[in-house]
Design an enzyme around this catalytic site. Structure first.
Site, mmCIF file in Angstrom:
data_model
loop_
_atom_site.group_PDB
_atom_site.id
_atom_site.type_symbol
_atom_site.label_atom_id
_atom_site.label_comp_id
_atom_site.label_asym_id
_atom_site.label_seq_id
_atom_site.Cartn_x
_atom_site.Cartn_y
_atom_site.Cartn_z
ATOM 1 N N ASN A 382 51.312 51.285 70.759
ATOM 2 C CA ASN A 382 50.615 52.275 70.152
ATOM 3 C C ASN A 382 49.330 51.885 69.386
ATOM 4 O O ASN A 382 49.369 50.946 68.628
ATOM 5 C CB ASN A 382 51.552 53.116 69.140
ATOM 6 C CG ASN A 382 52.576 53.906 69.788
ATOM 7 O OD1 ASN A 382 52.686 53.763 71.115
ATOM 8 N ND2 ASN A 382 53.321 54.875 69.162
ATOM 9 N N GLU A 383 48.293 52.865 69.864
ATOM 10 C CA GLU A 383 47.198 52.248 68.890
ATOM 11 C C GLU A 383 47.081 53.485 67.948
ATOM 12 O O GLU A 383 46.695 54.660 68.128
ATOM 13 C CB GLU A 383 45.987 52.539 70.068
ATOM 14 C CG GLU A 383 45.739 51.616 71.145
ATOM 15 C CD GLU A 383 45.404 50.191 70.389
ATOM 16 O OE1 GLU A 383 44.937 50.065 69.565
ATOM 17 O OE2 GLU A 383 45.483 49.255 71.314
ATOM 18 N N ILE A 384 47.494 52.948 66.705
ATOM 19 C CA ILE A 384 47.422 53.810 65.518
ATOM 20 C C ILE A 384 46.218 54.323 64.971
ATOM 21 O O ILE A 384 45.366 53.465 64.920
ATOM 22 C CB ILE A 384 48.392 53.078 64.551
ATOM 23 C CG1 ILE A 384 49.635 52.680 64.991
ATOM 24 C CG2 ILE A 384 48.736 54.030 63.275
ATOM 25 C CD1 ILE A 384 50.500 51.639 64.247
#
Length: 605
Positions: A382-384
């Protein structure tokens, strides 16, 4: 008579008031029923913790220690090895230890902060451990998960550089690297020309100098921002890069920072040398941090799902990292990824479900492929954080044209996101000014949004973990045969989307088959029922007591394949049917299923 009526009414009123007073003052039997509790958040946690700031190494170690002390039957931790600078890398195990051994359950892996400046990963990993422990026994979903699932959580895969980012002067994007000293500029010296914090405020911002030949000017709407002058305009400033000095006299500034390699290019699958994949270092597995994680995976084959937290961009990324590896993610596995990823888009507004190589960029030697393809585990990165979350919309302009970060800083951060321009006397450049983005803005989520985004990401990993295999022996039947023999038939079903073996795993035989064993009786023959209606079976001639099953498919169409069949076959597509011929009768017929990624379950008839 009136006197008695008045007395009765008076007594009734007093009784009513007393009952109301008791109702108002009687303590609640369950504090979670208190009307002040915010739904979805643990009430009166044993371990009280704030989630609107970023923890250092001592902070998250303290939290894991407090959780283990408060919940000894749910939380334990262990060091899986040392970082380059000698820090312990602790993995937290969260499960209901009373309901079974952690290794006997399907397990979910979570790590964060492989890139040191991506601080949310550590926060969200620790939030997950805290939330699960505090919610067990209070929320049915969490209770069921911890009874049937194990979570292995590594808060920081890069603890050395995590400390460097927090306590040393950095930009918003430094340091992604670890802290192994390297000669980045090839001058025979190591880390001799790093950033220089010219004003000592802890932020490495931008240097500018007034110049008649400069092409930049001050943004009239946001004075802290520099923009390109129009083609027919005179510029005011030249931009000199990030704060720094030419420390080694080679005519370059900030060209030899500590580390400057990428721990997420050090993994074995698809590794390429540094001249092809920047940051890859000398060979796959150079770093002690990645070696520690690999050893843990090899010794914990029950890991069936994985999540690695990164930033920035608001993405659910699935493998592969390179186009040439697309063949290793077959359609059956994509169908499973789609169920989880597309649901994730609903769970976190602004996030998108993407394929790493196709929708972002090519990565060779990344963790996502080592886990997803090297180990056959369904894996997301996940790219937050995403700019969508600022005003709940996407800008139609590119970053050099839009001003959403400046507007967000002005209206919601009240000016806390930027260092105002100030004059500095530079030893080489003379009179300059420094200013710009603080190191913990842009990439790292602002505090008042941090807990919400952490909860949403945690919930996404719960969705993924929920869909790990859940095996159940749904039926055991016996049938008397001639000559004192008995036929025993069992049906095993997988009630979740993820199969016990991915299609990629099946193709390359990464993990051993699943075992279904009949205990407490003398077994003469064992077989897989391929078609019940037509009476077609496939005998296993050796070791008939324990039948080897290649795979128990999931509930998603094509989810891994290879288990049973459809219609008259071994059951539904997500079940298998096995049969034994045994000698005599037994007091108890016990069937046990032993699956590396599906756990160990048994049933006695």
């Amino acid at each position: 008579m009136k006197k008695y009526i008045h007395s009765f009414i008076y007594a009734l009123v007093c009784c009513t008031l007393a009952v109301n007073a008791f109702a108002q003052t009687a303590p609640q039997t369950d504090p979670d029923l208190n009307g002040m509790r915010a739904i979805g958040t643990p009430a009166n946690p044993k371990v009280k913790w704030g989630w609107n700031y970023y923890m250092d190494y001592a902070g998250f170690n303290k939290l894991m220690q407090e959780l283990a002390k408060a919940y000894p039957d749910l939380v334990k931790y262990e060091s899986i090895g040392k970082s380059f600078q000698g820090r312990d890398m602790y993995v937290i195990t969260v499960t209901d230890f009373k309901s079974g051994k952690p290794e006997s359950k399907p397990a979910f892996w979570i790590d964060g902060n492989i890139h040191a400046n991506e601080l949310q990963g550590t926060q969200f990993a620790m939030y997950t451990a805290w939330y699960l422990a505090e919610s067990f026994g209070k929320m049915d979903f969490v209770t069921d998960m911890l009874k049937g699932r194990t979570f292995y959580i590594l808060p920081s895969l890069n603890p050395d550089a995590h400390e460097n980012f927090i306590y040393k002067s950095n930009t918003t994007s430094s340091s992604r690297s670890g802290m192994m000293p390297l000669d980045d500029d090839g001058d025979g010296l190591v880390d001799e020309d790093s950033y220089d914090d010219l004003d000592g405020d802890g932020n490495i911002v931008t240097m500018r100098r007034k110049s008649p030949t400069g092409r930049y000017k001050v943004d009239p709407d946001f004075p802290g921002r520099m923009i390109l002058a129009k083609p027919d305009e005179q510029g005011e400033y030249e931009m000199l890069g990030f704060e720094g000095i030419d420390n080694d006299g080679d005519g370059r500034v900030n060209e030899d920072n500590p580390g400057a390699y990428d721990p997420n290019r050090d993994w074995g699958w698809g590794w390429q040398p540094d001249y092809i994949q920047g940051g890859a270092l000398f060979y796959p597995g150079t770093l002690p941090e990645t070696k520690n994680v690999k050893k843990f995976f090899y010794s914990h084959p029950n890991i069936a799902g994985a999540q690695s937290y990164h930033n920035f961009g608001g993405m659910f990324l699935r493998p592969p990292g390179a186009e040439e590896d697309a063949m290793y993610v077959p359609q059956a596995d994509i169908a499973v990824y789609d169920v989880i990823g597309k649901t994730g888009e609903k769970m976190i507004p602004g996030y998108k479900y993407y394929v790493l190589w196709k929708d972002l960029y090519t990565v060779y030697g990344g963790e996502i492929d080592w886990i997803g393809l090297g180990r056959g585990v369904f894996m997301f990165s996940n790219e937050i954080n995403t700019s969508w979350r600022m005003f709940n919309k996407n800008s139609t302009e590119n970053r050099n044209q839009n001003s959403e970060f400046e507007e967000f800083d002005k209206f919601l951060l009240l000016g806390d996101g930027y260092v105002k321009w100030k004059p500095i006397k530079h030893p080489q450049y003379g009179d300059i000014e420094i200013g710009g983005t603080k190191r913990n803005y842009i990439r790292n989520t602002p505090g008042f949004l941090l807990e919400e985004e952490g909860h949403r990401n945690m919930a996404f990993t719960m969705l993924h973990a929920y869909h790990m295999p859940k095996l159940e022996i749904i039926d055991i039947k016996t049938k008397a045969l001639a000559n004192g023999l008995t036929e025993v038939t069992a049906v095993v079903q997988n009630q979740r989307a993820i199969p016990t073996h991915s299609a990629h795993d099946l193709r390359f035989k990464i993990e051993r088959p699943d075992y279904i064993t009949l205990k407490n009786v003398q077994v003469l023959a064992g077989m897989i029922v391929e078609n019940e209606d037509l009476g077609i079976t496939r005998e296993q001639k050796y070791n008939p007591q324990t039948i080897e099953i290649a795979n128990i498919a999931g509930t998603v169409s094509g989810g891994g394949g290879g288990g049973g069949g459809f219609g008259g076959f071994g059951g539904g597509g997500n079940s298998v049917k096995v049969r034994w011929i045994v000698k005599g009768k037994a007091d108890k017929w016990t069937v046990e299923v032993d699956s590396r990624k599906g756990g160990i379950v048994s049933k006695t008839l």
